[in-house]
Write a protein that holds these residues in place. Sequence first.
Motif, PDB file in Angstrom:
ATOM      1  N   SER A  23       0.808  -1.223   0.000  1.00  0.00           N
ATOM      2  CA  SER A  23       0.000   0.000   0.000  1.00  0.00           C
ATOM      3  C   SER A  23       0.840   1.272   0.000  1.00  0.00           C
ATOM      4  CB  SER A  23      -0.924   0.014   1.222  1.00  0.00           C
ATOM      5  OG  SER A  23      -0.158  -0.020   2.421  1.00  0.00           O
ATOM      6  N   GLN A  24       2.168   1.116   0.206  1.00  0.00           N
ATOM      7  CA  GLN A  24       3.034   2.291   0.319  1.00  0.00           C
ATOM      8  C   GLN A  24       4.172   2.268  -0.696  1.00  0.00           C
ATOM      9  OE1 GLN A  24       2.230   4.676   2.357  1.00  0.00           O
ATOM     10  NE2 GLN A  24       0.633   3.595   3.488  1.00  0.00           N
ATOM     11  N   SER A  25       4.043   1.475  -1.721  1.00  0.00           N
ATOM     12  CA  SER A  25       5.152   1.296  -2.666  1.00  0.00           C
ATOM     13  C   SER A  25       5.531   2.591  -3.385  1.00  0.00           C
ATOM     14  CB  SER A  25       4.797   0.216  -3.693  1.00  0.00           C
ATOM     15  OG  SER A  25       3.618   0.564  -4.394  1.00  0.00           O
ATOM     16  N   GLU A  26       4.545   3.414  -3.729  1.00  0.00           N
ATOM     17  CA  GLU A  26       4.835   4.666  -4.436  1.00  0.00           C
ATOM     18  C   GLU A  26       5.588   5.642  -3.532  1.00  0.00           C
ATOM     19  OE1 GLU A  26       2.467   8.293  -6.759  1.00  0.00           O
ATOM     20  OE2 GLU A  26       1.414   6.442  -6.229  1.00  0.00           O
ATOM     21  N   GLN A  27       5.101   5.801  -2.306  1.00  0.00           N
ATOM     22  CA  GLN A  27       5.780   6.694  -1.365  1.00  0.00           C
ATOM     23  C   GLN A  27       7.183   6.187  -1.057  1.00  0.00           C
ATOM     24  OE1 GLN A  27       2.708   5.498  -1.134  1.00  0.00           O
ATOM     25  NE2 GLN A  27       1.343   6.816   0.090  1.00  0.00           N
ATOM     26  N   TYR A  28       7.310   4.857  -0.906  1.00  0.00           N
ATOM     27  CA  TYR A  28       8.612   4.265  -0.603  1.00  0.00           C
ATOM     28  C   TYR A  28       9.611   4.570  -1.719  1.00  0.00           C
ATOM     29  CZ  TYR A  28      12.254   0.825   0.275  1.00  0.00           C
ATOM     30  OH  TYR A  28      13.469   0.221   0.500  1.00  0.00           O
ATOM     31  N   GLN A  29       9.184   4.389  -2.948  1.00  0.00           N
ATOM     32  CA  GLN A  29      10.084   4.602  -4.071  1.00  0.00           C
ATOM     33  C   GLN A  29      10.491   6.063  -4.208  1.00  0.00           C
ATOM     34  OE1 GLN A  29      11.454   2.141  -5.783  1.00  0.00           O
ATOM     35  NE2 GLN A  29      12.705   3.647  -6.921  1.00  0.00           N
ATOM     36  N   GLU A  30       9.542   6.950  -3.985  1.00  0.00           N
ATOM     37  CA  GLU A  30       9.856   8.380  -4.065  1.00  0.00           C
ATOM     38  C   GLU A  30      10.868   8.770  -2.984  1.00  0.00           C
ATOM     39  OE1 GLU A  30       7.661  12.775  -4.084  1.00  0.00           O
ATOM     40  OE2 GLU A  30       6.524  10.967  -3.566  1.00  0.00           O
TER      41      GLU A  30
END
Length: 332
Positions: free
Chosen positions: A96-103
């Motif tokens: 659920s947090q993959s986008e924030q993690y990558q950024e």
Amino acid sequence: MRRCLKCMEEYLDRYENTCPHCGFTEGAGESEEFFIRSGSILQGRYIVGIVLKARSSDIIYIGWDALFERKVQIQEYYPKDWACRKEGLYVEALPSQSEQYQEGLEQFYARSRELLRLYQENDIITYYASFQENGTAYGVMEYQKRQTLGQWLQGRTLKEEEAMDFLRKAADAVEKVHQAGGWHGMPGIDTFWVTSERNLILKDFGGWQHTETLREGQKNKGQALEETGACEDNYGLAKLFCRMITGREILDAQMLDEMLASNKKMISKSAGNALRNALSYKTIDTAKFREEIEKLSEKNPTASIPVLWIAGGIASLAVLAAAGFFLAYFFL
């Protein structure tokens, strides 16, 4: 020979698992499950030791660089609310947090690489390397055993002139980071080392951890991300200065006003205005902020004018008296 995973000193095998230098026993007090397993190797050369500091978005370990045979600090990108640890080493983003993690990962890696270019600056911790591995990113930097500014203060307060000297040095270091295209993220009394000459060294960078908050602030203020980051840094510098002066953590302009209401002589009125702006996230230019504080904290030069008038008047009367004596003697 063995190497202690706490102090990174070598010791003889006959001491078995207990270090004779620091007393640490290997395997005692196992670390949290989200820390790297002590003794792990990165890049085939960095031995990871125990945790020095764990924050919401990263973990800092003591380490050993086997290539250059030196102690180091290893900073790992690990936002604990967005990721989990696998097999004591690998990091995976929560679905659920993959986008924030990558950024955040990209920000961490970019900032670490920017800091590599500041290796010649004596007031900024030296970064040796930055790399990606195990699903995350790392920054490797110098290890020093020094007091932080917070430890040096030990709860005491400073006079405005002394606090100004520290603020000037702190702002100089932060400004260099801004000129390199980045920001610190959380400057404060615990993110500076104090040298024996009372100089400061900026450390514990974390500019990437507020990326999401900064982007929201960027939208609200219509600023570039770098400008919003600079406002955050200047807010931190203002808090640092207030802490040195008041002995308390001042979080905003209202708290500053409440403090000054009980002691108006604590800082100059004009310096208070500059601090209010920074504590309200309105200050972008660090150099300007420092100059405003320095300039406005100086004694009012006009205060010495009456003294000069009196001195000048006395001198003039002396000249007139001497002239009158000479004329009287000549004509009589």
